[in-house]
Structure formats: structure tokens, C-alpha cells
Design a protein around this motif. Structure first.
Motif, PDB file in Angstrom:
ATOM      1  N   ARG A 159      91.761  44.354 105.358  1.00 11.79           N
ATOM      2  CA  ARG A 159      90.959  44.565 104.168  1.00 11.79           C
ATOM      3  C   ARG A 159      91.760  45.281 103.071  1.00 11.79           C
ATOM      4  NH1 ARG A 159      85.483  43.142 104.987  1.00 11.79           N
ATOM      5  NH2 ARG A 159      85.617  41.862 106.857  1.00 11.79           N
ATOM      6  N   ARG A 160      92.775  46.090 103.468  1.00  5.68           N
ATOM      7  CA  ARG A 160      93.620  46.681 102.451  1.00  5.68           C
ATOM      8  C   ARG A 160      95.062  46.655 102.961  1.00  5.68           C
ATOM      9  NH1 ARG A 160      92.096  52.697 101.106  1.00  5.68           N
ATOM     10  NH2 ARG A 160      94.287  53.190 101.126  1.00  5.68           N
ATOM     11  N   TYR A 161      95.934  46.555 102.025  1.00  5.97           N
ATOM     12  CA  TYR A 161      97.337  46.335 102.402  1.00  5.97           C
ATOM     13  C   TYR A 161      98.215  47.097 101.425  1.00  5.97           C
ATOM     14  CZ  TYR A 161     101.792  43.893 102.994  1.00  5.97           C
ATOM     15  OH  TYR A 161     103.118  43.588 103.205  1.00  5.97           O
ATOM     16  N   VAL A 162      99.216  47.681 101.980  1.00  8.35           N
ATOM     17  CA  VAL A 162     100.201  48.386 101.151  1.00  8.35           C
ATOM     18  C   VAL A 162     101.573  47.981 101.649  1.00  8.35           C
ATOM     19  CG1 VAL A 162     101.154  50.647 100.592  1.00  8.35           C
ATOM     20  CG2 VAL A 162      98.700  50.353 100.708  1.00  8.35           C
ATOM     21  N   GLU A 163     102.401  47.662 100.710  1.00  6.93           N
ATOM     22  CA  GLU A 163     103.769  47.290 101.089  1.00  6.93           C
ATOM     23  C   GLU A 163     104.735  48.040 100.189  1.00  6.93           C
ATOM     24  OE1 GLU A 163     104.786  43.024 101.626  1.00  6.93           O
ATOM     25  OE2 GLU A 163     106.437  43.485 100.258  1.00  6.93           O
ATOM     26  N   GLY A 164     105.786  48.505 100.769  1.00  5.16           N
ATOM     27  CA  GLY A 164     106.705  49.321 100.006  1.00  5.16           C
ATOM     28  C   GLY A 164     107.861  48.540  99.449  1.00  5.16           C
ATOM     29  N   TYR A 165     108.950  49.242  99.308  1.00  6.54           N
ATOM     30  CA  TYR A 165     110.144  48.708  98.672  1.00  6.54           C
ATOM     31  C   TYR A 165     110.675  47.479  99.408  1.00  6.54           C
ATOM     32  CZ  TYR A 165     115.125  48.462  97.506  1.00  6.54           C
ATOM     33  OH  TYR A 165     116.373  48.036  97.142  1.00  6.54           O
ATOM     34  N   ASN A 166     110.999  46.450  98.598  1.00  7.85           N
ATOM     35  CA  ASN A 166     111.626  45.265  99.161  1.00  7.85           C
ATOM     36  C   ASN A 166     112.927  45.052  98.411  1.00  7.85           C
ATOM     37  OD1 ASN A 166     112.393  42.702 100.034  1.00  7.85           O
ATOM     38  ND2 ASN A 166     110.277  41.986 100.140  1.00  7.85           N
ATOM     39  N   PRO A 167     114.040  45.106  99.076  1.00  2.00           N
ATOM     40  CA  PRO A 167     115.325  44.981  98.376  1.00  2.00           C
ATOM     41  C   PRO A 167     115.510  43.628  97.698  1.00  2.00           C
ATOM     42  CG  PRO A 167     115.635  45.032 100.750  1.00  2.00           C
ATOM     43  CD  PRO A 167     114.211  45.290 100.504  1.00  2.00           C
ATOM     44  N   ALA A 168     114.663  42.642  98.104  1.00  2.00           N
ATOM     45  CA  ALA A 168     114.793  41.307  97.485  1.00  2.00           C
ATOM     46  C   ALA A 168     114.281  41.307  96.070  1.00  2.00           C
ATOM     47  CB  ALA A 168     114.025  40.311  98.341  1.00  2.00           C
ATOM     48  N   SER A 169     113.462  42.306  95.734  1.00  2.00           N
ATOM     49  CA  SER A 169     112.871  42.301  94.396  1.00  2.00           C
ATOM     50  C   SER A 169     113.838  42.889  93.420  1.00  2.00           C
ATOM     51  CB  SER A 169     111.577  43.104  94.443  1.00  2.00           C
ATOM     52  OG  SER A 169     111.079  43.304  93.136  1.00  2.00           O
ATOM     53  N   GLN A 170     113.911  42.192  92.262  1.00  3.22           N
ATOM     54  CA  GLN A 170     114.767  42.725  91.215  1.00  3.22           C
ATOM     55  C   GLN A 170     114.081  43.868  90.493  1.00  3.22           C
ATOM     56  OE1 GLN A 170     115.541  38.800  89.344  1.00  3.22           O
ATOM     57  NE2 GLN A 170     117.694  39.320  89.543  1.00  3.22           N
ATOM     58  N   PHE A 171     112.781  43.921  90.690  1.00  8.12           N
ATOM     59  CA  PHE A 171     112.004  45.002  90.080  1.00  8.12           C
ATOM     60  C   PHE A 171     111.356  45.768  91.224  1.00  8.12           C
ATOM     61  CE2 PHE A 171     109.460  45.874  86.002  1.00  8.12           C
ATOM     62  CZ  PHE A 171     109.124  47.152  86.421  1.00  8.12           C
ATOM     63  N   PRO A 172     111.954  46.898  91.646  1.00  5.67           N
ATOM     64  CA  PRO A 172     111.364  47.619  92.779  1.00  5.67           C
ATOM     65  C   PRO A 172     109.923  47.959  92.478  1.00  5.67           C
ATOM     66  CG  PRO A 172     113.495  48.504  92.176  1.00  5.67           C
ATOM     67  CD  PRO A 172     113.147  47.532  91.112  1.00  5.67           C
ATOM     68  N   HIS A 173     109.064  47.651  93.419  1.00  3.80           N
ATOM     69  CA  HIS A 173     107.653  47.892  93.197  1.00  3.80           C
ATOM     70  C   HIS A 173     106.950  48.009  94.534  1.00  3.80           C
ATOM     71  CE1 HIS A 173     107.974  43.544  93.868  1.00  3.80           C
ATOM     72  NE2 HIS A 173     106.697  43.595  94.350  1.00  3.80           N
ATOM     73  N   LEU A 174     105.666  48.427  94.447  1.00  6.65           N
ATOM     74  CA  LEU A 174     104.820  48.477  95.629  1.00  6.65           C
ATOM     75  C   LEU A 174     103.822  47.328  95.518  1.00  6.65           C
ATOM     76  CD1 LEU A 174     103.968  52.292  95.604  1.00  6.65           C
ATOM     77  CD2 LEU A 174     105.761  51.140  96.902  1.00  6.65           C
ATOM     78  N   VAL A 175     103.441  46.843  96.653  1.00 12.49           N
ATOM     79  CA  VAL A 175     102.409  45.797  96.669  1.00 12.49           C
ATOM     80  C   VAL A 175     101.169  46.425  97.278  1.00 12.49           C
ATOM     81  CG1 VAL A 175     101.749  43.557  97.574  1.00 12.49           C
ATOM     82  CG2 VAL A 175     104.137  43.997  96.940  1.00 12.49           C
ATOM     83  N   LEU A 176     100.076  46.339  96.520  1.00 14.93           N
ATOM     84  CA  LEU A 176      98.805  46.824  97.033  1.00 14.93           C
ATOM     85  C   LEU A 176      97.823  45.653  96.995  1.00 14.93           C
ATOM     86  CD1 LEU A 176      98.678  50.089  94.875  1.00 14.93           C
ATOM     87  CD2 LEU A 176      99.548  49.839  97.197  1.00 14.93           C
ATOM     88  N   ALA A 177      97.058  45.533  98.040  1.00 16.76           N
ATOM     89  CA  ALA A 177      96.125  44.381  98.074  1.00 16.76           C
ATOM     90  C   ALA A 177      94.858  44.801  98.764  1.00 16.76           C
ATOM     91  CB  ALA A 177      96.780  43.206  98.797  1.00 16.76           C
ATOM     92  N   THR A 178      93.779  44.182  98.285  1.00 12.44           N
ATOM     93  CA  THR A 178      92.500  44.377  98.962  1.00 12.44           C
ATOM     94  C   THR A 178      91.866  43.017  99.171  1.00 12.44           C
ATOM     95  OG1 THR A 178      91.300  44.614  96.881  1.00 12.44           O
ATOM     96  CG2 THR A 178      92.113  46.632  97.900  1.00 12.44           C
ATOM     97  N   PHE A 179      90.895  42.921 100.068  1.00 14.81           N
ATOM     98  CA  PHE A 179      90.236  41.651 100.381  1.00 14.81           C
ATOM     99  C   PHE A 179      88.753  41.811 100.105  1.00 14.81           C
ATOM    100  CE2 PHE A 179      89.246  37.705 102.228  1.00 14.81           C
ATOM    101  CZ  PHE A 179      88.244  37.862 103.184  1.00 14.81           C
ATOM    102  N   ASP A 180      88.240  40.882  99.367  1.00 14.05           N
ATOM    103  CA  ASP A 180      86.798  40.866  99.116  1.00 14.05           C
ATOM    104  C   ASP A 180      86.213  39.792 100.013  1.00 14.05           C
ATOM    105  OD1 ASP A 180      84.239  40.668  98.167  1.00 14.05           O
ATOM    106  OD2 ASP A 180      84.820  40.834  96.053  1.00 14.05           O
TER     107      ASP A 180
END
Lengths: 626, 157
Positions: A159-180
């Protein structure tokens, strides 16, 4: 007797100076070491507790802040998703909310299709400025998602997801997701890591690391630097084994560096904050304190050495002076004195030494004087001995056996005899006391006897009156004017007439032995003191008068003349020989030859005295009428 | 009996000065206390006299010379050493002196015991020592001096 011994003075192996310095150093060093050890140990333990606690607190604080950030971001994501797709107005509102949240880089919505049940992107909006700032196109993340797909199934499940740093990304960012679940939609937000990165980077003391339960890195300070594999494994093991939400562990890397690692789980997520610090850095203060303590300790010991040297010198220099002084004293230099100004035992010892040296000088002076006096006494003794006649004499029928022994070098007893016109004038005297003063008076007696001899030769009638002779001698003694008096007994013995005339100046009454009937036991009854004449002692007064008394004697009779010394001298028990022993000895020996009689009586007395020194002069004269 | 320095205790009763001599009569004896009293009669008690030497005799004669001509002196409890000095030393007593009581020495040959017996002068007859028995064996004790010498101070009756 000369002293031929050589002083055996031991060699100094360990000087007192050295001992003192060693004591001072030992004392200071041991005290400092002991104190330092326990103080630093206590400090280190306290510091350890502090560091551990600080680590935990740090990881906990960061965990809370990260949790708060993620919660907030997920709430916005969820809210954006819920309002975004409904109406154009809501879409517009959602866009403005998106734009208002500067952290959000991209927001997208994925809806499950009814055809294949896959989630398809139905909407996406991105922060064009931020993307262009990185040199990236607006649809960068759409394409990125194709390469790095979003785990829809996991998000749907959790239902909720958090993902941290991914070296593949050119723009370091976090991924946050929720499910409805109602809409079957997944809302995904890509959020800048800046705030969290600042949070981590701002902590200068600890190295902060956030990883998820699978061991994947979520965020850390220097994203470009790889985590060493061993460390990564360690963190994985921690995450795997953690059954507590927080704790502190030790980690040693391949270089042997020990790290303290505090961890804390981020609430609501499978994420863990790790705060690590090298042990050396953590205990830098303690180590610095130890080093400074060591340097300070060395400094103090150096001071102690200097003080010890100075202190020991003040003591040992005094001792060396005293030692030197005793050596010169031993070499007969008695003028040397020690000058010390300290007010301690050594100062007192120097005073003692000086006093001792003064006393030695004084004693030597006294000894010198004593030796001089002794030599003079020896001479006086020799002179006085010349005043006495021979001990064994015989004049016709008269035998005389005498004994004289002074108590000291010179005595106050005297006896003498004159032979004039066939008569024997026997004299015995005892001056008051004994020693040199009394001995000087015997010189007067001797001199008087010589004068009497001369006078009697010119006036023979003098021989008929011992009393007259006594007055002459008395005058001579009185003329001396000393306080010393003298007892005196004069007997004129006429062996032709068998007559004895005597006069007495308070001398011990001589004992006239008259044998009894033949075979009769001799007793005190046979001893008759010559006591019918008596007068004052010579020297008492010039006008003293004396009287003559005459007795007759027969062959076989004896007269014993004596001074009180023989009766009054004592043994070591302070007991005098006494009258009883004296009379008994006379009675036992009276029939012997005069010399043997004398020897035996004197022998009996000396046996009694044993080795005890004489208290008074002893004179004994035995006269026998043969 | 004390053997220390002479102590002189005086007690005046009427015209009589009673004097107790305690210790040694020697060169340190100081009789000024007695001389200063200038009494007409003295009673000298020698019961506690331990010793008298030639220097003490000199001091004694000096005392007797100063008081003997004016005062009557009675001698009590004369110890043997005092009696011997009375007999030998001219001037130890004066014509005005009276010996009242004195000690006579006795000796038991069997028991090796000495005894000093206090007697009155008037009890002595013809200068003969009274017969005394030994306290231990009851045998007759020997008079421990020459009678005619020891009692010579007593005028013949």
C-alpha cells in the motif's frame, strides 16, 4: 698504650643523595601513574557511555526526521493522487500543490487496466525547471521508468512504498508510492533527496547511512562513494539480525579501524538509520587527555627530579660536612668545627658534634692536668716513703715489725723511731682524713722527729718526758695553721730498765699484751690498752698539755701500736673488719715472731677486705720484748 | 639506722634542749643550730648515729668547746662508736658531761649473733660488763670489747 688501629670506614656504594632522588621520583611517578590510570579509566568509561548514547540518540533523531519527511511526502503523494484525476479544477489544484512542493520532481499516476490487469501510466507531471537544470528532458522519468520499472505489485501489496537512491538515475531522488485500492491506482512521486541529504550531511560527527531491510542503500552522505563490500555485508547482517529497533555495535574494517555503529529503525518503514563513527575519533578527547596527562606527568617527574636533586644536595652537603669533620677529628685536629644553619636533626647533630669536640678538648686538658697531678703524686709518694723507716728492726731486746699502706698515693699515717742513748723513741701518728693534705702533715711529723732527735741529743732529759716531746710536736703542727689535726703517740722504750714512758694525743690506745700463766688460754683479758695518758690532738690548740705515763714490761710481752684504719676499713659489703676480728687476730698470732705476727694480722685483715680498696691508711707496729 | 648526712632535731623542754642526732657525724656536720640555742642543759641522743669520722670529731670538739664550759651535757643512748671516741678522744666530753645510757656490745660465738644492749652507767660495777644471754641459744654472750677499755669513761667507784 698507643692506638695502632686504622679506622675501617666503609666505601659509599649508594649515596644518600641518590637514594633521596630515587625516593622522590618513585613517589611522584607512582602517585601520578596510579591516579592517571584510574582517572583516565573512569573518564574513558564515562566517555564510552556518552558516545554510545549519543550515537543512539543521533540515529534515533535522524530516523524520526526521515520518518516525518517520508510520511509527509507520502501523504502529499496520496492526496495528489486522489484529487488529481477527478475534475479539471482538481487537476489544476493538484498541479499547483505539486508545484508548491519544491521537493517533488515528478508525480505520476498508474491505473490498473481491465484488459490485462497491468498498471498503465495515465498521468504524469514533472518539475521541468529542476529537470532542465540537470540537463534532463521533461519526460526523463517516463523513460527512466521503462528502464527502472516501478514495482507495482509490491506497492499494491504494501500500500505504500519508499525507494531510495538509485545510481542509475541521473537525478538522484527518492521514489514514494501509495496504492488506492478503490481506484486501483498507484500514485508515484519522485522526490528530491536534498532535505534528507542535508540532514545527513549536517551531522559532522557521525557518518549517517540509511539502508532498507534488503540491504539496499537508501541514502548516505557521499552517494558517489561505494560502500566497501565488507561494510555492506556487516550492515546487511545487522539489518538481518536486528530484532531490536535500535542498538550499538562495533565494526572493524579491513584496515583494523574500529567503528561504533548505532542503528535505529525508521518508524513505519523497513528502513534503518546507521550512525557510525570511528572509535579513535569517538575517544579523541580521552586519547588527547591521556597524552596530555602523559606529557604533564613527564613534566612533573622532571620537576620532581630537579627538586629531588636540590633537596638531596641540601641534606647530603650537610652530611658530607659532618663526615669531613669527623675525619679531621679522628686525625687529631680538634680545632675543626662544623657550621650548619639548618634547623633540623642534622643541624642539631652539627651542634652535638661541636659540643663533643669541645668536650674532647676540655677532657684532654683535664687528662693532661690529671696526668700532671698523678706524676706529682708519684713524686710525693716517693718522698713520703722516705719518711718511713724499715719495716723490720731490732734494737737489743726490742723487736719492731711494722706495716704501712696508704689508702691512696699519699697517706695521713706516719710512724717513726729514734735511737738515742740506748733508748728507742717510737712514734705513731694519724692525720685527719687521708690523701695529700694529710700527707703534708706527716712531713711535719717526720721533720719534728728529726728535730726531737737533735734536741734530745743536746738535752737527754727530753727522753724522760714524751709529754714534753708531744708539746714540741704540737707546736710545730699548730704553727702550720691548717685545719688538719693529728693524733700522736710517743713511747720511749728503755730496754735496760724494762720501762716504757708514753704520752698520747688522742691516738688509738696501743695494746699491751701480758701473757698469763703458762698454758693459760690467751684472751682479751691479756690485752691492756695504754690509756692512762691522753691529751688533745695535735693542732687543736697551742697550749695543749699532755702527761707522761710509765709502765714496765717483761720479756715475752708485746705492744701493738696501730691506727684506726686497720679496724675501720671495709670489705665490698661495706662491713668493717672491726675490733672483734682485730683482737682475735692479735690473740691468735701473739706468740709468733714479731714479723710473722705482723704479717698474719695484716694478712687476716686483707683477706677480709679482699679486693675492696682501702677506705683509710693502715699502720700496724708490733713491738716484742725478747 | 640512717647512714645519710647528719640530721639534728632539737626540742626545748623548759631549760633542757633535747637533741637527736641522726646519720653520720662527719666534716659536713653543722652544729650551729645547737650552739645558737645557748641552753643551760643539753640532752644528746646518739641512738641513730651511724658513723663518726676524724673530721666529724673535729667538728664535735669545736661544738663541745663552745657549749661545754657553760652547759651541762647529758649523753643518752651512746652507740659503740661514740663510746669508743669518748674513751680515746680527749675533749669529746667535758667535766660537766654525764654519760647516762650507752650500748654495750655482745657477741655469741655459737650463733654468730651480735647484740647491742642499752645500759645505764650507774648499773655498771667495777667496769665489768653485765652478763647477757643469747636470744637464740641462751648461752652466755661474750662481751665484744676489752672491758677495762670500753668502760674507761666510767669513774671507778
Amino acid at each position: 698504650m698507643e692506638n695502632n688501629t686504622i679506622a675501617k670506614i666503609r666505601k659509599v656504594r649508594i649515596p644518600i643523595k641518590l637514594k633521596l632522588i630515587a625516593v622522590v621520583i618513585l613517589l611522584v611517578a607512582s602517585s601520578l601513574s596510579y591516579y592517571a590510570y584510574f582517572a583516565l579509566k573512569l573518564f574513558r568509561e564515562d566517555k564510552s557511555a556518552y558516545i554510545y548514547e549519543t550515537g543512539l540518540n543521533t540515529s534515533e533523531a535522524i530516523a524520526k526526521q526521515v520518518a516525518s519527511f517520508l510520511d509527509h511526502a507520502l501523504q502529499i503523494t496520496d492526496y495528489l493522487g486522489r484529487i488529481y484525476a477527478n475534475t479539471p479544477e482538481q487537476e489544476k489544484m493538484a498541479k499547483s500543490i505539486f508545484e508548491a512542493n519544491k521537493n517533488f520532481i515528478e508525480f505520476s499516476i498508474y491505473k490498473r487496466t481491465e484488459v490485462d490487469g497491468e498498471f498503465k501510466l495515465i498521468f504524469a507531471v514533472s518539475d521541468e525547471i529542476s529537470l532542465s537544470g540537470q540537463g534532463l528532458p521533461v519526460d526523463y522519468f517516463i523513460k527512466y521508468s521503462q528502464i527502472n520499472p516501478i514495482p507495482f505489485l509490491m506497492i499494491e501489496k504494501k500500500r505504500r512504498y519508499v525507494e531510495g537512491y538509485n545510481p542509475a538515475s541521473q537525478f538522484p531522488h527518492l521514489v514514494l508510492a501509495t496504492f488506492d485500492a478503490e481506484k486501483n491506482e498507484i500514485y508515484v512521486a519522485r522526490v528530491k533527496m536534498d532535505d534528507l541529504a542535508d540532514l545527513i550531511a549536517n551531522n559532522k560527527i557521525y557518518e549517517i547511512l540509511i539502508i532498507d531491510k534488503s540491504g539496499r542503500l537508501f541514502l548516505k552522505k557521499n552517494l558517489s562513494a561505494e560502500i566497501p563490500q565488507a561494510k555492506a555485508l556487516f550492515y546487511n547482517s545487522l539489518v538481518d539480525s536486528v530484532d531490536r529497533k535500535d542498538g550499538v555495535s562495533n565494526y572493524v574494517d579491513e584496515n583494523g579501524t574500529t567503528f561504533l555503529v548505532a542503528h535505529n529503525q525508521i518508524s513505519g518503514e523497513d528502513l534503518f538509520v546507521f550512525a557510525e563513527i570511528s572509535k579513535d575519533r569517538a575517544f579523541l578527547a580521552a586519547t588527547t587527555l591521556m597524552n596530555k596527562s602523559l606529557y604533564f606527568g613527564i613534566f612533573l617527574i622532571s620537576i620532581a627530579i630537579i627538586i629531588g636533586i636540590i633537596f638531596s644536595r641540601t641534606i647530603t652537603s650537610s652530611i658530607e660536612k659532618l663526615f669531613s669533620a669527623t675525619s679531621t677529628l679522628a686525625q687529631s685536629d680538634f680545632k675543626n668545627r662544623v657550621e650548619l644553619h639548618s634547623h633540623d636533626e642534622i643541624g642539631a647533630l652539627s651542634d652535638s658534634f661541636n659540643y663533643m669536640a669541645d668536650e674532647i678538648v676540655r677532657y684532654m686538658g683535664q687528662m693532661g692536668e690529671k696526668i700532671r697531678l698523678e706524676n706529682e703524686l708519684k713524686v710525693a709518694k716517693l718522698v713520703q716513703e722516705s719518711f718511713f723507716p724499715a719495716n723490720n728492726l731490732k734494737f737489743g731486746k726490742l723487736e719492731i715489725a711494722a706495716f704501712y699502706e696508704p689508702a691512696t698515693e699519699c697517706g695521713g699515717d706516719w710512724w717513726g723511731h729514734l735511737q738515742i742513748n740506748g733508748k728507742t723513741v717510737l712514734m705513731i701518728a694519724d692525720a685527719t682524713g687521708h690523701g695529700v693534705p694529710a700527707a703534708l702533715l706527716t712531713a711535719t711529723a717526720n721533720c719534728s722527729a728529726s728535730n726531737l732527735e737533735i734536741m734530745a741529743q743536746s738535752d737527754p732529759s727530753l727522753l724522760n718526758s714524751p709529754a714534753k716531746m708531744m708539746r714540741i710536736v704540737n707546736k710545730a703542727v699548730c704553727d702550720i695553721g691548717s685545719q688538719i689535726l693529728m693524733t700522736f703517740f710517743i713511747a720511749v722504750i728503755d730496754t735496760k730498765k724494762n720501762e716504757l714512758i708514753y704520752a698520747n694525743a688522742s691516738h688509738n690506745h696501743p695494746l699491751h699484751f701480758i701473757p698469763g700463766q703458762s698454758g693459760e688460754e690467751i684472751s682479751k683479758q691479756n690485752l691492756h690498752p695504754l690509756m692512762d695518758s691522753n691529751g688533745p690532738r695535735l693542732g687543736e690548740r697551742k697550749d695543749a698539755s699532755y702527761n707522761d705515763c710509765t709502765i714496765s714490761f717483761c720479756s715475752g710481752e708485746s705492744i701493738v701500736f696501730f691506727t684506726d684504719g686497720i679496724v675501720e676499713c671495709t670489705n665490698k659489703e661495706e662491713k668493717p673488719w672491726g675490733n672483734r676480728n682485730f683482737l682475735k687476730s692479735i690473740i691468735n698470732n701473739i706468740n709468733l715472731e714479731s714479723d710473722k705476727f705482723r704479717d698474719n694480722v695484716v694478712g687476716d685483715a686483707k683477706d677480709f677486705f679482699a679486693a675492696h680498696p682501702l677506705d683509710d691508711d693502715i699502720t700496724l707496729i708490733v713491738t716484742k720484748f725478747t | 639506722m640512717s647512714s645519710e648526712k647528719l640530721v639534728i632535731n632539737t626540742q626545748v623542754v623548759g631549760n633542757v634542749c633535747k637533741v637527736d642526732f641522726i646519720g653520720n657525724i662527719n666534716e659536713d656536720a653543722d652544729f650551729e643550730k645547737i650552739i645558737a640555742l645557748k641552753m643551760p642543759e643539753y640532752h644528746f641522743n646518739f641512738d641513730q648515729v651511724a658513723m663518726i669520722n676524724s673530721c666529724g670529731i673535729r667538728e664535735w670538739i669545736s661544738l663541745i668547746t663552745k657549749i661545754g664550759t657553760q652547759a651541762t651535757i647529758k649523753y643518752f643512748n651512746c652507740r659503740q662508736i661514740v663510746v669508743e671516741q669518748i674513751n680515746v678522744v680527749h675533749g669529746f666530753i667535758t667535766d660537766k658531761s654525764q654519760i647516762q645510757t650507752f650500748y654495750t656490745p655482745y657477741y655469741c660465738d655459737k650463733c654468730n649473733l651480735e647484740k647491742q644492749v642499752l645500759v645505764e652507767v650507774k648499773s655498771i660495777n667495777n667496769r665489768k660488763a653485765p652478763a647477757i644471754k643469747c636470744d637464740k641459744c641462751s648461752s652466755k654472750m661474750e662481751f665484744d670489747a676489752i672491758e677495762e677499755h670500753y668502760f674507761s669513761f666510767i669513774p671507778k667507784k
